[in-house]
Write an enzyme that holds these catalytic residues in place. Structure first.
Site, PDB file in Angstrom:
ATOM      1  N   CYS B  17     -12.313  41.852  51.139  1.00 16.04           N
ATOM      2  CA  CYS B  17     -11.787  42.032  49.792  1.00 16.04           C
ATOM      3  C   CYS B  17     -11.964  40.783  48.943  1.00 16.04           C
ATOM      4  CB  CYS B  17     -10.315  42.415  49.847  1.00 16.04           C
ATOM      5  SG  CYS B  17     -10.082  44.119  50.345  1.00 16.04           S
ATOM      6  N   LYS B  20     -14.356  41.057  46.056  1.00 19.47           N
ATOM      7  CA  LYS B  20     -14.028  41.898  44.906  1.00 19.47           C
ATOM      8  C   LYS B  20     -14.420  41.203  43.606  1.00 19.47           C
ATOM      9  CE  LYS B  20     -10.116  44.987  44.122  1.00 19.47           C
ATOM     10  NZ  LYS B  20      -8.889  45.475  44.749  1.00 19.47           N
ATOM     11  N   ASP B  49      -3.491  52.861  39.497  1.00 18.28           N
ATOM     12  CA  ASP B  49      -2.631  52.649  40.651  1.00 18.28           C
ATOM     13  C   ASP B  49      -3.516  52.465  41.866  1.00 18.28           C
ATOM     14  OD1 ASP B  49      -0.296  52.823  42.428  1.00 18.28           O
ATOM     15  OD2 ASP B  49       0.693  53.610  40.643  1.00 18.28           O
ATOM     16  N   ASP B  67     -13.064  52.517  48.777  1.00  8.85           N
ATOM     17  CA  ASP B  67     -13.088  51.077  49.027  1.00  8.85           C
ATOM     18  C   ASP B  67     -14.269  50.740  49.923  1.00  8.85           C
ATOM     19  OD1 ASP B  67     -11.491  48.811  48.300  1.00  8.85           O
ATOM     20  OD2 ASP B  67      -9.723  49.989  48.820  1.00  8.85           O
ATOM     21  N   ASP B  90      -4.857  52.815  50.733  1.00 11.21           N
ATOM     22  CA  ASP B  90      -4.462  53.206  49.370  1.00 11.21           C
ATOM     23  C   ASP B  90      -3.754  54.559  49.356  1.00 11.21           C
ATOM     24  OD1 ASP B  90      -5.381  50.978  47.951  1.00 11.21           O
ATOM     25  OD2 ASP B  90      -7.443  51.740  47.971  1.00 11.21           O
ATOM     26  N   GLY B 138     -21.451  61.381  53.742  1.00 11.85           N
ATOM     27  CA  GLY B 138     -21.585  59.980  53.367  1.00 11.85           C
ATOM     28  C   GLY B 138     -22.875  59.750  52.618  1.00 11.85           C
ATOM     29  N   HIS B 139     -23.082  58.510  52.250  1.00 10.19           N
ATOM     30  CA  HIS B 139     -24.297  58.155  51.523  1.00 10.19           C
ATOM     31  C   HIS B 139     -24.684  56.728  51.899  1.00 10.19           C
ATOM     32  CE1 HIS B 139     -27.261  58.638  48.355  1.00 10.19           C
ATOM     33  NE2 HIS B 139     -26.975  57.418  47.954  1.00 10.19           N
ATOM     34  N   THR B 140     -25.983  56.545  52.197  1.00  4.59           N
ATOM     35  CA  THR B 140     -26.464  55.235  52.628  1.00  4.59           C
ATOM     36  C   THR B 140     -27.599  54.779  51.722  1.00  4.59           C
ATOM     37  OG1 THR B 140     -25.952  55.844  54.901  1.00  4.59           O
ATOM     38  CG2 THR B 140     -27.381  53.957  54.606  1.00  4.59           C
TER      39      THR B 140
END
Lengths: 204, 348
Positions: B17, B20, B49, B67, B90, B138-140
């Site tokens: 993180c 970020k 939020d 994330d 989250d 998913g996606h790569t």
């Protein structure tokens, strides 16, 4: 002589590590560090303050200059062990002996092995104070002789206190006994004694 | 001698993180956007939020989050676990139950063996299994730097949403994981952390906030968020700003990794910590007794950090005991909500 360290283009934690490496070689009465990002500036200031330096900094354009001074040290570089241990591992210092037995690292492709070995020698300094002895045998001895690109790397290690040795019989075998540029000529007895005295021996 | 084992953290610039985008920069990109309107959108970007919430019926809403980040540990399986725990968090922080997930992957296939990716996804799956979540796709993409994370969808009762901004004066604040993971992962990257600490912090980052969420569901919690990239004070500021009340933090009660304190004074602090301070520093007032290194840790970006829970004073001790009984040992009361100064965080 002004001690200046250029850490521009580096992201944290690299600048702090550079400063730390520099101070590990001996305490400096004054040091200037060049940086190009605010986080690196603050980290280097924190590190130097922690090492009892008086620290100030200035910004010009996108660059930062950090000035560090220690009034308690002589102006010239002093051979005082300066740095407090940064982690627990530093407390109980081990003695590591690295034995380099050839010019390639690993088996498979010699071009790759050549590159890996050079990189290995370059990275060895990251062992820090635990690296005690670096011994070369067989074709490995050619790293220590005139014309080898590894000479400045090994010289830096030698300057930082690592004992570097090259097998005399091997140097003679390759007809380079008179060409040795860094380290000392050694024999098998000394190598074996080193192995016994070391806490760990790494053979490459 | 074998080849040096792959060190994931050496292949990337930022980590976890801490990578970020600086909050101030993100704010510039997002403010004033013309957003589509839908009355079923209960929580969206206008009132950001931990996760978005979309009402499906009177008693059911979808809770959605996403994330992903570059590796902060060297072990691929562990990285997968941490990224998944972080993404799932989250949903827990909103009071929801995660149901489905999709992988998001950026992979440097030219420089990294594909078995690394497999280990990462296996790590992610292990946490999905633990959370009772199914992987639906998913996606790569090919990228120069490795990144992994999840897009997660869950269920939530629209009458029981734990928004950030509903602090009440007198509430106690409980934090469920120690702070300092950004600093510790920087130290790991620098080669300073020993194996024991690396494993301890890795395990904490890979721990789901699920248990804490299950425990807190039995209490009248007023507000909740999870502590991640903006750091403890950054996320707390999101709770406090425009809340009409203030918060008083007892710095010595905040759980931290003691090694992180030492490394903070050594300057092993991720750039994200400084960004967090720049963005939210004006809302925070430190008393002179709080050392610089503790201030740094309070702004340190966390990867898969703990829940920060606001609960009434009467229930706070019971909730704390319940959390600790469920094995969440670091949980501590770290501060309280006060009537004034409004919209400020005081750290003593």
């Amino acid at each position: 002589m002004a001690n200046e360290l250029d850490c521009r283009g580096m992201n944290c934690p690299a600048p702090v590590l550079q400063v730390r490496n520099t101070l590990e070689k001996g305490a400096l009465a004054s040091l200037t560090v060049l940086l190009d990002n605010e986080a690196a500036r603050q980290n280097v200031c924190r590190f130097l303050e922690n090492q009892n330096y008086e620290v100030s900094s200035e910004k010009s354009g996108d660059e930062y200059r950090v000035f560090a001074n220690r009034g308690d040290l002589p102006k010239e570089t002093a051979a005082v062990p300066s740095i407090s241990p940064i982690n627990k591992r530093g407390d109980a210092k081990r003695k590591i002996m690295v034995l380099v037995t050839g010019i390639y690292m690993g088996h498979g492709d010699d071009g790759l092995g050549d590159m890996l070995m050079f990189n290995f020698l370059k990275t060895l300094k990251e062992m820090g104070g635990e690296l005690w002895r670096l011994s070369f045998v067989n074709s490995g001895v050619t790293f220590t002789v005139e014309g080898s690109e590894a000479v400045p790397i090994l010289q830096e290690l030698a300057d930082s206190g690592v004992k570097i040795t090259a097998c005399g019989a091997c140097l003679a075998y390759f007809h380079v006994l008179d060409k040795i540029q860094v380290g000392e000529v050694t024999n098998m007895l000394e190598i074996v004694n080193g192995m016994r005295e070391a806490d760990s021996v790494i053979t490459v | 001698m074998n080849y040096k084992p792959l060190k994931l953290t050496q292949t990337v610039r930022g980590s976890g993180c801490a990578a970020k985008l600086a909050p101030g920069i993100l704010h510039k990109a997002l403010c004033g956007l013309d957003l589509p309107v839908d009355s079923n959108l209960l929580i969206g970007l206008e009132n950001p939020d931990d996760a978005g919430i979309y009402k499906v019926s009177d008693d059911l809403a979808l809770v959605q989050t996403l994330d992903f980040f570059p590796p902060m540990v060297d072990d691929p399986f562990r990285f997968g676990q941490i990224a998944a725990a972080n993404a799932l968090s989250d949903i827990y922080a909103m009071g929801g139950t995660p149901k489905t997930a999709m992988n998001i992957v950026a992979f440097p296939s030219s420089s990294m063996d594909i078995s690394v990716l497999r280990s990462i996804i296996e790590g992610g799956l292990s946490k999905m299994r633990e959370a009772g979540v199914v992987l639906v796709g998913g996606h790569t993409v090919e990228d120069s730097e490795l990144k992994y994370g999840l897009s997660v969808t869950g269920y939530i009762d629209p009458h029981r949403i734990l928004a950030k901004r509903s602090l009440q004066v007198g509430d106690r604040l409980i934090l469920t994981k120690p702070l300092g993971t950004g600093i510790v992962t920087t130290a790991i990257k620098a080669g300073f952390a020993d194996e024991e600490l690396t494993e301890r912090v890795t395990e904490a980052m890979a721990t789901l906030n699920r248990e804490a969420a299950v425990v807190m569901a039995d209490f009248s919690v007023h507000a909740c968020t999870d502590v991640t990239g903006f750091g403890f004070l950054g996320h707390l500021a999101e709770m406090v700003v425009d809340s009409g009340c203030g918060v008083c933090i007892n710095a010595s009660a905040v759980p931290v990794y003691k090694e992180a304190v030492e490394w903070a004074s050594m300057g092993l602090i991720p750039a994200g910590a400084y960004n967090n301070r720049d963005f939210r520093g004006t809302f925070v007032q430190f008393s002179a007794t709080v050392p610089q290194k503790i201030q740094d840790i309070l702004f340190d970006p966390q990867t898969s950090g703990g829940l920060l829970i606001a609960v009434s004073e009467e229930e706070s001790e019971k909730l704390l005991t319940a959390l600790q009984m469920r094995g969440i040992k670091p949980a501590s009361v770290v501060g309280e909500v006060v009537a004034s100064p409004i919209d400020m965080i005081i750290v003593n």
